[in-house]
Write an enzyme that holds these catalytic residues in place. Structure first.
Site, PDB file in Angstrom:
ATOM      1  N   ASP A 322       0.866  -1.189   0.000  1.00 51.07           N
ATOM      2  CA  ASP A 322       0.000   0.000   0.000  1.00 51.07           C
ATOM      3  C   ASP A 322       0.901   1.238   0.000  1.00 51.07           C
ATOM      4  OD1 ASP A 322      -2.226   1.932   1.090  1.00 51.07           O
ATOM      5  OD2 ASP A 322      -3.290   0.069   0.671  1.00 51.07           O
ATOM      6  N   ASP A 323       0.390   2.321   0.524  1.00 47.23           N
ATOM      7  CA  ASP A 323       1.102   3.603   0.554  1.00 47.23           C
ATOM      8  C   ASP A 323       2.459   3.471   1.268  1.00 47.23           C
ATOM      9  OD1 ASP A 323       1.367   6.274   0.094  1.00 47.23           O
ATOM     10  OD2 ASP A 323      -0.311   6.912   1.339  1.00 47.23           O
ATOM     11  N   LYS A 407      -3.811  -0.374  -6.649  1.00 44.98           N
ATOM     12  CA  LYS A 407      -4.865   0.303  -5.872  1.00 44.98           C
ATOM     13  C   LYS A 407      -4.627   1.798  -6.074  1.00 44.98           C
ATOM     14  CE  LYS A 407      -6.142   1.010  -1.003  1.00 44.98           C
ATOM     15  NZ  LYS A 407      -5.899   0.508   0.364  1.00 44.98           N
ATOM     16  N   ASP A 409      -5.829   5.556  -5.335  1.00 42.86           N
ATOM     17  CA  ASP A 409      -6.595   6.329  -4.352  1.00 42.86           C
ATOM     18  C   ASP A 409      -7.116   7.625  -4.974  1.00 42.86           C
ATOM     19  OD1 ASP A 409      -7.546   7.138  -1.778  1.00 42.86           O
ATOM     20  OD2 ASP A 409      -5.995   5.864  -0.904  1.00 42.86           O
ATOM     21  N   ASP A 487     -12.647   4.342   5.031  1.00 42.70           N
ATOM     22  CA  ASP A 487     -11.755   3.311   5.580  1.00 42.70           C
ATOM     23  C   ASP A 487     -12.412   2.528   6.710  1.00 42.70           C
ATOM     24  OD1 ASP A 487     -10.037   4.494   3.838  1.00 42.70           O
ATOM     25  OD2 ASP A 487      -8.419   4.777   5.277  1.00 42.70           O
TER      26      ASP A 487
END
Ligand code: GLA
Length: 672
Positions: A322-323, A407, A409, A487
């Site tokens: 992820d990030d 993914k 965002d 989230d």
């Protein structure tokens, strides 16, 4: 596993309250109402939640508690109280045409003592009178009665206790869950071979093919396949199928897994066409455990653990970073500082990720797939470098590195969106700051096109929280899945609030296009500093059952190196996972609400239906199998308990209870 909870009310009686000598009236509004939790607004003393005189069905009340569903107020009554009474109803400040409906529930020592039934706006107040003899802990609950909390302004008017014991005192927080040890429902997979996972797989022509046959059973195991199309090879030791298909077509392959105890066989359909992710992606993502503390080593350990734990044998495939693999705009952490892009504009990973291609190769060698994260704005949600004005280049870089999943965002795109989107038509406003559907769609449209141009299947996951009803257009911009919500976090309120509100998007789910209610919150989670999930054991069964019925992408969010037996069992029930991975690709909706029990049904490819009986209440509730007929199941049915992997005798069933916040998950098929 350390702390686990179960729902049965019981909270500490350690706070000593004044002792009373003869029966006295204690008004609820004299207690500390701030201890209540509620779905909207603040608890009000002697006023409605909007601050008006308490009024129900035209009747005004001077005293009471004004709240809003879902509302919980816990009270220690100490065992000496005789009675609780109130007049309850929806406050008249809500227009009588509003879609307001609530249910008032009184729970004593974990048992339901009184329920109002569903009450609507404008209805006259109902009398609540409850005998409290011997009751120690009381819960005053207002549920949304199953249709969401909109306009659910609820009053406990004239609410009071008659008590000769200790003075009642309120207790802060959500209903307390008493510890219950994790209980494992699913038998271990047999030593004989069994091929698990989806029976359908999509790939585009020219894309590298990678699929590991998920099979349980004793090793060594030998794999074979008949009908494998030209261009694909199978590694007979690992069960990994690789290669490239040049032309479109559908191929029915027979997969086999053999060990010293026997052979398993399964038909597997490969569809070489325009679409990938024909069943919801399953894997792991770094965010819910590591958040900004992710590193190459941690990702590799997660991949290793996915293999070592055996989860790979149940179809878990993606390892998604992820990030925080990029450099950060202003972090004080030196490992996150450095150039955002090189002189050619190519994104530069931070020093925790020295070799992105090496990382993807490592993951592929394990038979798994690799995923990455970015944002269309200049910065990601965590403040790292985003893809803005480098979309084509980034798509190419991800493909060159060998990533299989993106993914994407939204964060910080809001600040550049107007300069980016020209010619915005005056279409409906969805009420959110980004105003126009075109603005919400644009960044995904362009990234979707760039990803498609790569000679590699990259699953495209839109992470924009459902803006502009993404389920209506996500597929058209080449999205494979899209978040429908904000989230998730590891609480009942968060998980159930998301999971039970997915009906609107459900009809749009289909093979290749999935609604995403966010990642799983079982195991050790914690966004940087981990702890065992705060969901109770039954809440976790609910979480996994519901996500499978929703055909949701299943991305484990926990620290894989700390998997406990319970979590592993929860994630390796092949019959439950098969509901998620069913090739028909239908998403469940709620088919029946009865008080706190909600029934969700999902049609399956083989003609059967998966049925989840969920208990949203805080006390166990009975399940009535006779309801099957009213749910459209005519004739004789074969009922199979998916968590226990055993049949349920329909005509001769002992009373089945659905645990508080728990589930009973069945597969029902017409009996032959
Ligand atoms: C958003 C997403 C999360 C995670 C973070 C990363 O909040 O919804 O899932 O990707 O960004 O910063």
């Amino acid at each position: 596993m350390k702390s686990r909870f179960v729902l049965a009310l019981g909270f500490s009686l350690a706070v000593l309250a004044p002792q009373m000598t003869s029966a006295e009236t204690v008004w609820l509004d004299d207690l500390n109402l701030a201890a209540a939790t509620q779905g909207w607004g603040q608890p009000h003393k002697n006023q409605s939640v909007d601050g008006h005189t308490l009024t129900i069905g035209g009747q005004k009340f001077e005293r009471g508690f004004g709240t809003h569903a879902e509302s919980h107020l816990k009270i220690n009554v100490g065992g000496g109280a005789q009675k609780f009474s109130a007049k309850v109803g929806v406050d008249d400040e809500v227009n009588s045409n509003a879609a307001s409906s609530v249910e008032f529930i009184v729970v004593g020592d974990g048992k339901t003592l009184w329920r109002s039934g569903v009450m609507k706006a404008g209805a006259a107040a109902k009398d609540c009178a409850v005998d409290l003899t011997g009751v120690k802990s009381l819960l005053l609950q207002v549920s949304d009665s199953g249709d969401g909390i909109d306009f659910d302004h609820a009053d406990w008017a004239d609410a009071k206790f008659e008590t000769a014991g200790t003075k009642p005192t309120t207790v802060s927080g959500e209903p307390q869950l008493i510890f219950v040890a994790p209980y494992i429902l699913t038998p271990a997979a047999p030593a004989t071979p069994r091929i698990n996972g989806a029976n359908l797989f999509g790939v585009r022509p020219g894309s590298p093919f990678l699929f590991t046959i998920p099979a349980t059973g004793e090793r060594p195991m030998e794999f074979s396949a008949t009908g494998l199309p030209d261009g694909l090879q199978l590694d007979t030791k690992t069960g990994c199928i690789t290669g490239v298909l040049k032309t479109k077509g559908e191929f029915i392959v027979t997969l086999r897994a053999k060990n010293s105890l026997g052979t398993a066989e399964k038909k597997f359909r490969i569809v070489c066409g325009d679409q990938m992710a024909l069943t919801p992606p399953m894997g792991w993502n770094s965010w819910n455990c590591f958040a900004g503390a992710v590193s190459e080593e941690r990702v590799k350990s997660a991949a290793d653990a996915l293999v070592k734990s055996g989860l790979i044998n149940h179809g878990w495939t993606y390892i998604n970073v992820d990030d925080f693999w990029q450099n950060h705009r202003n972090s004080k952490d030196p490992t996150l500082r450095g150039d955002f892009r090189d002189t050619n504009g190519v994104i530069v990973p931070n020093s925790r990720f020295p070799d992105m291609k090496g990382l993807a190769d490592y993951i592929h060698k394990l038979g798994l797939k690799a995923g990455l994260y970015s944002s269309p704005g200049p910065w990601t949600c965590g403040g790292c470098a985003g893809s803005w004005q480098h979309e084509a280049q980034d798509a190419q870089t991800y493909a060159e590195w060998g990533f299989d999943y993106l993914k994407y965002d939204w964060c910080s795109y809001g600040s550049v969106v107007s300069s980016e989107v020209t010619n915005v038509a005056k279409v409906k406003s969805n009420g959110s700051p980004w105003k126009k559907d075109e603005e919400a769609i644009y960044p995904y449209k362009i990234m979707g096109e760039f990803l498609r141009k790569q000679n590699r299947d990259i699953v495209f996951s839109l992470c924009q929280y459902g803006m502009a009803d993404v389920w209506n257009w996500g597929g058209a911009v080449n999205g494979n899945c899209w978040r429908t919500t904000g989230d998730i976090t590891d609480t009942w309120r968060s998980m159930s609030g998301i999971g039970f509100r997915q009906d609107k998007a459900a009809p749009l789910a289909k093979p290749g296009n999935w609604n995403d209610p966010d990642m799983l919150i079982v195991g050790e989670v914690g966004w940087g500093k981990t702890h065992p999930t705060r969901l109770s054991v039954d809440e976790q069964y609910t979480h996994i059952s519901l996500w499978c019925l929703l055909s949701a992408p299943l991305l484990i969010g926990c620290d894989m190196t700390k998997l406990d037996d319970f979590t592993l069992n929860l994630l390796s029930n092949d019959e439950v996972l098969a509901i998620d991975q069913d090739a028909l690709g239908k998403e469940t909706t709620c088919v029946s609400t009865n008080g706190d029990v909600r029934i969700y049904a999902k049609d399956l490819e083989d003609g059967g239906r998966a049925l989840g009986f969920f208990n949203l209440g805080v006390t166990p509730l009975p399940l009535d199998l006779k309801q099957l007929a009213s749910l459209g199941f005519g004739g004789q049915q074969h009922v199979h308990d998916l968590w226990r992997q055993s049949d349920v005798p329909v005509n001769d069933t002992p009373a089945i209870m659905i645990p508080a916040h728990g589930v009973v998950l069945y597969k029902v098929t017409a009996a032959k």
